[in-house]
Design a protein around this motif. Structure first.
Motif, PDB file in Angstrom:
ATOM      1  N   PHE A   1     -11.784   6.502 -60.157  1.00 33.48           N
ATOM      2  CA  PHE A   1     -13.143   6.102 -60.635  1.00 33.48           C
ATOM      3  C   PHE A   1     -13.704   4.913 -59.968  1.00 33.48           C
ATOM      4  O   PHE A   1     -14.023   4.105 -60.813  1.00 33.48           O
ATOM      5  CB  PHE A   1     -13.223   5.998 -61.963  1.00 33.48           C
ATOM      6  CG  PHE A   1     -12.469   7.159 -62.807  1.00 33.48           C
ATOM      7  CD1 PHE A   1     -12.730   8.440 -62.085  1.00 33.48           C
ATOM      8  CD2 PHE A   1     -11.482   6.985 -63.797  1.00 33.48           C
ATOM      9  CE1 PHE A   1     -11.879   9.513 -62.647  1.00 33.48           C
ATOM     10  CE2 PHE A   1     -11.153   8.146 -64.409  1.00 33.48           C
ATOM     11  CZ  PHE A   1     -11.122   9.550 -63.825  1.00 33.48           C
ATOM     12  N   PRO A   2     -13.842   4.717 -58.871  1.00 34.19           N
ATOM     13  CA  PRO A   2     -14.585   3.535 -58.142  1.00 34.19           C
ATOM     14  C   PRO A   2     -16.053   3.678 -58.565  1.00 34.19           C
ATOM     15  O   PRO A   2     -16.190   5.111 -59.121  1.00 34.19           O
ATOM     16  CB  PRO A   2     -14.365   3.597 -56.669  1.00 34.19           C
ATOM     17  CG  PRO A   2     -14.087   4.862 -56.425  1.00 34.19           C
ATOM     18  CD  PRO A   2     -13.420   5.452 -57.809  1.00 34.19           C
TER      19      PRO A   2
ATOM     20  N   ALA B   1     -14.167   8.964 -66.732  1.00 33.43           N
ATOM     21  CA  ALA B   1     -12.941   8.975 -67.375  1.00 33.43           C
ATOM     22  C   ALA B   1     -13.209  10.315 -68.347  1.00 33.43           C
ATOM     23  O   ALA B   1     -11.988  10.797 -68.420  1.00 33.43           O
ATOM     24  CB  ALA B   1     -12.465   7.564 -67.927  1.00 33.43           C
ATOM     25  N   LEU B   2     -14.001  10.048 -68.921  1.00 33.84           N
ATOM     26  CA  LEU B   2     -14.276  11.042 -70.124  1.00 33.84           C
ATOM     27  C   LEU B   2     -14.258  12.499 -69.450  1.00 33.84           C
ATOM     28  O   LEU B   2     -13.498  13.370 -69.842  1.00 33.84           O
ATOM     29  CB  LEU B   2     -15.428  10.969 -70.967  1.00 33.84           C
ATOM     30  CG  LEU B   2     -14.916   9.665 -71.978  1.00 33.84           C
ATOM     31  CD1 LEU B   2     -16.431   9.325 -72.796  1.00 33.84           C
ATOM     32  CD2 LEU B   2     -13.911   9.698 -72.842  1.00 33.84           C
ATOM     33  N   ALA B   3     -15.142  12.498 -68.417  1.00 35.35           N
ATOM     34  CA  ALA B   3     -15.410  13.943 -67.831  1.00 35.35           C
ATOM     35  C   ALA B   3     -13.987  14.420 -66.819  1.00 35.35           C
ATOM     36  O   ALA B   3     -13.741  15.497 -66.981  1.00 35.35           O
ATOM     37  CB  ALA B   3     -16.416  13.704 -66.529  1.00 35.35           C
ATOM     38  N   GLY B   4     -13.227  13.495 -66.577  1.00 32.14           N
ATOM     39  CA  GLY B   4     -11.976  13.718 -65.794  1.00 32.14           C
ATOM     40  C   GLY B   4     -10.914  14.126 -66.857  1.00 32.14           C
ATOM     41  O   GLY B   4      -9.764  14.635 -66.526  1.00 32.14           O
ATOM     42  N   GLY B   5     -10.988  13.877 -68.029  1.00 24.23           N
ATOM     43  CA  GLY B   5      -9.983  14.297 -69.055  1.00 24.23           C
ATOM     44  C   GLY B   5      -8.772  13.466 -69.061  1.00 24.23           C
ATOM     45  O   GLY B   5      -7.781  13.713 -69.631  1.00 24.23           O
ATOM     46  N   VAL B   6      -8.758  12.394 -68.686  1.00 29.30           N
ATOM     47  CA  VAL B   6      -7.506  11.358 -68.641  1.00 29.30           C
ATOM     48  C   VAL B   6      -7.313  10.919 -69.944  1.00 29.30           C
ATOM     49  O   VAL B   6      -8.370  10.755 -70.712  1.00 29.30           O
ATOM     50  CB  VAL B   6      -8.012  10.085 -67.650  1.00 29.30           C
ATOM     51  CG1 VAL B   6      -8.127  10.852 -66.019  1.00 29.30           C
ATOM     52  CG2 VAL B   6      -9.084   9.319 -68.178  1.00 29.30           C
TER      53      VAL B   6
END
Ligand code: GAR
Length: 210
Positions: A116-117, A125-130
């Motif tokens: 996430f640069p 981060a939320l969209a990536g489900g991390v």
């Protein structure tokens, strides 16, 4: 002592954490000036109240990135800092500027780089489900958000988190992390090895978890 110039664009809470770390840590260091590309940055008013010199270099006054960066460098160099600390500074800097401060220019980025640069990292981060989010303090190189890593902080992502929830949780870790890095710099403990990796004398872990 170690001289810092801090660059901000807005609220300046990381800048406040840096100033507090210098004062409360009894460090042989000083924040010589706070510089902003925005005249009305809230952080400038806070710094002035603390008696810290402030300088505004409004980017809209310049016709190119190169011209802005040259004016910014002039404003910084007047204070002869050892380190230039980006703390919520939201302008992309030209390679000429970055090279001028090679090994002396440090940024905090609100993600666990190299994930996430760029912008909107909490949404990313939320969209990536991390399940873990975090922040990175790193040396600035000409490649955006990619330089040698000084320290990283982690926070858990919770089920109902909004980007604002995540940002607020992470901000506490950002402040803690930047304060630690400033102490290491002021104490002359930071070096880059031949592989361009950061070494910090007397520090075993440069990872922090909320
Ligand atoms: C911080 O979360 C910082 O990590 C981020 O902006 C915020 C500034 O808050 N920086 C970036 O996104 C850099 N691209 P602050 O003004 O209260 O320190």
């Amino acid at each position: 002592g170690c001289r810092f110039v801090v660059l901000i664009s807005g609220r300046g809470s990381n800048m406040q954490a840096i100033v507090n770390a210098v004062h409360e840590g009894g460090l042989a260091a000083q924040v010589c000036a706070v510089v902003s590309n925005k005249v009305d940055a809230a952080g400038l008013a806070w710094a002035r109240d603390q008696g810290i010199p402030t300088v505004a270099v409004p980017h809209r006054d310049y016709s190119s990135r190169e011209a802005f960066d040259a004016a910014l460098a002039d404003a910084i160099d007047a204070w002869q800092p050892h380190y230039v600390l980006l703390a919520g500074f939201m302008r992309v800097l030209t390679p000429v500027f970055v090279e001028r401060y090679s090994g002396r220019l440090i940024n905090i980025h609100p993600s666990i780089l190299p994930a996430f640069p760029g912008l909107h990292t909490h949404q990313q981060a939320l969209a990536g489900g991390v399940q873990w989010h975090g922040c990175t303090v790193h040396f600035v190189t000409p490649v955006l958000d990619h330089g040698p890593i000084l320290a990283q902080g982690l926070v858990p992502v919770l089920a109902e988190d909004t980007p604002d929830d995540l940002a607020a949780r992470l901000l506490q870790v950002e402040h803690r992390l930047y304060a630690d890095v400033v102490r290491w710099l002021a104490e002359g403990r930071v070096a880059l090895d031949a592989m361009q990796r950061v070494q910090v004398r007397g520090v075993d872990s440069r990872a922090f978890v909320l």
